[in-house]
Scaffold this motif. Structure first.
Motif, PDB file in Angstrom:
ATOM      1  N   ASN A   1       0.870  -1.163   0.000  1.00  0.00           N
ATOM      2  CA  ASN A   1       0.000   0.000   0.000  1.00  0.00           C
ATOM      3  C   ASN A   1       0.914   1.222   0.000  1.00  0.00           C
ATOM      4  O   ASN A   1       1.778   1.346   0.863  1.00  0.00           O
TER       5      ASN A   1
ATOM      6  N   LYS B   1       1.427   5.477  -0.075  1.00  0.00           N
ATOM      7  CA  LYS B   1       0.755   6.753   0.174  1.00  0.00           C
ATOM      8  C   LYS B   1       1.773   7.883   0.143  1.00  0.00           C
ATOM      9  O   LYS B   1       2.976   7.663   0.243  1.00  0.00           O
ATOM     10  N   TYR B   2       1.252   9.084  -0.028  1.00  0.00           N
ATOM     11  CA  TYR B   2       2.101  10.274   0.022  1.00  0.00           C
ATOM     12  C   TYR B   2       2.680  10.410   1.420  1.00  0.00           C
ATOM     13  O   TYR B   2       2.012  10.117   2.407  1.00  0.00           O
TER      14      TYR B   2
ATOM     15  N   THR C   1       3.702  12.544   4.564  1.00  0.00           N
ATOM     16  CA  THR C   1       3.295  13.813   5.170  1.00  0.00           C
ATOM     17  C   THR C   1       4.510  14.660   5.530  1.00  0.00           C
ATOM     18  O   THR C   1       4.387  15.829   5.838  1.00  0.00           O
TER      19      THR C   1
ATOM     20  N   GLU D   1       6.013  -0.601   7.859  1.00  0.00           N
ATOM     21  CA  GLU D   1       5.989   0.602   7.047  1.00  0.00           C
ATOM     22  C   GLU D   1       7.392   1.096   6.752  1.00  0.00           C
ATOM     23  O   GLU D   1       8.254   1.081   7.630  1.00  0.00           O
TER      24      GLU D   1
ATOM     25  N   TYR E   1       5.293   9.641  -4.249  1.00  0.00           N
ATOM     26  CA  TYR E   1       4.220   8.668  -4.479  1.00  0.00           C
ATOM     27  C   TYR E   1       4.101   8.384  -5.977  1.00  0.00           C
ATOM     28  O   TYR E   1       4.068   7.238  -6.399  1.00  0.00           O
TER      29      TYR E   1
END
Length: 84
Positions: A35, A37-38, A40, A55, A62
């Motif tokens: 998975n 994601k951008y 943060t 993770e 991304y």
């Protein structure tokens, strides 16, 4: 299928990209069940959650990571057709 990524150690977060792309940070990860994601923390970083829940924050946005996976799939598809 696998892609090569460069992970970012937490203590090296602010280092420039070229200093993070070293052999000790290089990983080969399976694209199955990941998975993306951008991040943060930075627009030039992506966060990847592996199938086992771990993770990773990696070098590349991304969009960069997704594009590499798409290219990998297209290349694999072409190679399979050539084998027929």
């Amino acid at each position: 299928m696998f892609i090569e990524v460069y992970t970012i150690p937490i203590h090296d977060w602010n280092l420039p990209t070229e200093k993070l792309k070293v052999p000790k940070n290089r990983r080969l990860i399976s694209v199955e069940g990941i998975n993306i994601k951008y991040s943060t923390k930075s627009p030039n970083r992506a966060e990847i959650r592996l199938k086992d829940g771990k993770e990773l924050t990696v070098v590349g946005s991304y969009d960069d990571i997704v594009e590499r996976i798409i290219n990998l799939g297209e290349t694999s598809h072409i190679m399979k057709r050539l084998d027929d």
